[in-house]
Enzyme design. Structure first.
Site, mmCIF file in Angstrom:
data_model
loop_
_atom_site.group_PDB
_atom_site.id
_atom_site.type_symbol
_atom_site.label_atom_id
_atom_site.label_comp_id
_atom_site.label_asym_id
_atom_site.label_seq_id
_atom_site.Cartn_x
_atom_site.Cartn_y
_atom_site.Cartn_z
ATOM 1 N N HIS A 1 27.536 57.111 48.892
ATOM 2 C CA HIS A 1 26.689 57.427 50.043
ATOM 3 C C HIS A 1 25.790 56.274 50.485
ATOM 4 C CE1 HIS A 1 23.155 57.870 47.406
ATOM 5 N NE2 HIS A 1 24.068 58.277 46.519
ATOM 6 N N HIS B 1 34.468 41.462 52.106
ATOM 7 C CA HIS B 1 35.720 41.964 51.512
ATOM 8 C C HIS B 1 35.396 42.671 50.203
ATOM 9 C CE1 HIS B 1 40.095 40.905 50.034
ATOM 10 N NE2 HIS B 1 39.783 42.171 49.834
HETATM 11 C C1 LIG Z 1 34.725 34.278 39.879
HETATM 12 C C2 LIG Z 1 35.827 33.431 40.484
HETATM 13 C C3 LIG Z 1 35.624 33.340 42.010
HETATM 14 C C4 LIG Z 1 35.682 32.046 39.876
HETATM 15 O O1 LIG Z 1 36.656 31.217 40.373
HETATM 16 P P1 LIG Z 1 36.556 29.642 40.070
HETATM 17 O O2 LIG Z 1 35.306 29.093 40.639
HETATM 18 O O3 LIG Z 1 37.854 29.043 40.516
HETATM 19 O O4 LIG Z 1 36.364 29.587 38.518
HETATM 20 P P2 LIG Z 1 37.356 29.104 37.381
HETATM 21 O O5 LIG Z 1 38.629 29.876 37.370
HETATM 22 O O6 LIG Z 1 37.432 27.595 37.451
HETATM 23 O O7 LIG Z 1 36.527 29.485 36.069
HETATM 24 C C5 LIG Z 1 35.278 28.879 35.775
HETATM 25 C C6 LIG Z 1 34.709 29.602 34.584
HETATM 26 O O8 LIG Z 1 34.338 30.929 34.957
HETATM 27 C C7 LIG Z 1 35.022 31.898 34.143
HETATM 28 N N1 LIG Z 1 35.371 33.012 35.008
HETATM 29 C C8 LIG Z 1 36.152 32.972 36.104
HETATM 30 N N2 LIG Z 1 36.214 34.178 36.653
HETATM 31 C C9 LIG Z 1 35.456 34.993 35.910
HETATM 32 C C10 LIG Z 1 35.154 36.366 35.997
HETATM 33 N N3 LIG Z 1 35.611 37.117 36.975
HETATM 34 N N4 LIG Z 1 34.341 36.885 35.063
HETATM 35 C C11 LIG Z 1 33.854 36.123 34.047
HETATM 36 N N5 LIG Z 1 34.115 34.798 33.917
HETATM 37 C C12 LIG Z 1 34.908 34.261 34.844
HETATM 38 C C13 LIG Z 1 36.262 31.158 33.624
HETATM 39 O O9 LIG Z 1 36.719 31.743 32.432
HETATM 40 C C14 LIG Z 1 35.689 29.779 33.425
HETATM 41 O O10 LIG Z 1 34.902 29.790 32.243
HETATM 42 P P3 LIG Z 1 34.705 28.471 31.352
HETATM 43 O O11 LIG Z 1 33.982 27.464 32.233
HETATM 44 O O12 LIG Z 1 33.897 28.955 30.211
HETATM 45 O O13 LIG Z 1 36.078 28.027 30.991
HETATM 46 C C15 LIG Z 1 37.244 34.019 40.226
HETATM 47 O O14 LIG Z 1 37.658 33.829 38.894
HETATM 48 C C16 LIG Z 1 37.304 35.511 40.532
HETATM 49 O O15 LIG Z 1 36.938 36.383 39.728
HETATM 50 N N6 LIG Z 1 37.801 35.811 41.740
HETATM 51 C C17 LIG Z 1 38.005 37.156 42.199
HETATM 52 C C18 LIG Z 1 39.322 37.192 42.950
HETATM 53 C C19 LIG Z 1 39.653 38.559 43.460
HETATM 54 O O16 LIG Z 1 39.088 39.569 43.089
HETATM 55 N N7 LIG Z 1 40.590 38.610 44.370
HETATM 56 C C20 LIG Z 1 40.978 39.849 44.990
HETATM 57 C C21 LIG Z 1 41.968 39.559 46.073
HETATM 58 S S1 LIG Z 1 42.424 41.008 46.920
#
Ligand SMILES: CC(C)(COP(=O)(O)OP(=O)(O)OC[C@H]1O[C@@H](n2cnc3c(N)ncnc32)[C@H](O)[C@@H]1OP(=O)(O)O)[C@@H](O)C(=O)NCCC(=O)NCCS
Length: 215
Positions: A140, A149
């Site tokens: 709500h 998004h």
């Molecule tokens: C959070 C996010 C944006 C980070 O992306 P990024 O900047 O490319 O980060 P990286 O993949 O280089 O990871 C960097 C660090 O963050 C950590 N990390 C990445 N995503 C994480 C998450 N969701 N939760 C916790 N830790 C996360 C990685 O393990 C890494 O840790 P480290 O430095 O200890 O090795 C991405 O991982 C994410 O969760 N995106 C969501 C995508 C999504 O939901 N898409 C839906 C499409 S419909």
């Protein structure tokens, strides 16, 4: 009473997100009149031919088409392209899955996508061009800003505010009443229990700000 003729819509975008949108527009009674993409290479997407990029909009408008949907997952690109689509004289339709549950007291902007299994509860406000993806639930009085998004499987409790152009990653959640800033990115699986500033990247349970960028 004779059935009303199908409403023809121009879809911009031809990637994975567009495929989901095309199927739900069709399920909602629209006919896909043209498919445009930044990559205009002629090809078929779900049986629809890509007919060029957004430079084709003016000609399609002259042909009498007037409805469009911008089916691009990237928030900033979606909003920028929508501006061009409106400037060419098109109105943006909403793409709402017949299997989504949308409260009659919810307020939807234009160019909004609500995917299968999503639940949008009482007095939710969805800004223009936002996406409520598959199975996401908005309780709500949640407000979702323009071009935001909400990814698949997100759970948002009551009275949460999600800023313009923000993204909540797949399977993340937010407790009641928190605010997520403009352009913020909430990582997959995060639990938001405190306000998140504009432009922040927050991850984890509970979600902690990891990076701060311009909103
Ligand atoms: C959070 C996010 C944006 C980070 O992306 P990024 O900047 O490319 O980060 P990286 O993949 O280089 O990871 C960097 C660090 O963050 C950590 N990390 C990445 N995503 C994480 C998450 N969701 N939760 C916790 N830790 C996360 C990685 O393990 C890494 O840790 P480290 O430095 O200890 O090795 C991405 O991982 C994410 O969760 N995106 C969501 C995508 C999504 O939901 N898409 C839906 C499409 S419909």
């Amino acid at each position: 009473m004779p059935a009303s003729p199908p409403k023809e819509v121009v879809v911009l975008g031809a990637g994975g997100h567009a495929k989901v949108v095309i199927e739900l527009l069709q399920a909602a009674g629209y006919e896909i009149a043209a498919l445009l993409d930044a990559d205009p290479t002629p090809r078929q997407v779900l049986g629809h031919g890509v007919q060029g990029d957004d430079r084709a909009l003016d000609e399609l408008r002259r042909d009498g088409l007037s409805l469009a949907f911008v089916a691009i997952g990237d928030n900033r690109r979606r909003v920028a392209l929508a501006e061009a689509v409106r400037a060419a004289g098109f109105s943006l339709v909403n793409a709402v899955s017949p299997s989504a549950t949308v409260s009659p007291s919810a307020h939807l902007g234009e160019g909004v996508a609500i995917m299968a299994g999503a639940v949008v509860n009482a007095e939710v406000t969805l800004g223009d061009l936002c996406i409520v993806n598959t199975g996401a639930t908005l309780d709500h009085e949640v407000s979702v800003g323009m071009g935001a998004h909400i990814a698949p499987g997100v759970a948002i409790s009551g009275n949460v505010k999600v800023g313009d152009l923000a993204m909540m990653g797949v399977g993340s959640c937010a407790i009641q009443g928190v605010s997520i800033g403009r352009g913020a990115m909430i990582g997959a699986g995060a639990a938001v229990v405190r306000d998140i500033p504009d432009g922040a990247l927050a991850v984890g349970v509970p979600a902690r700000v990891r990076r701060q960028a311009d909103a």
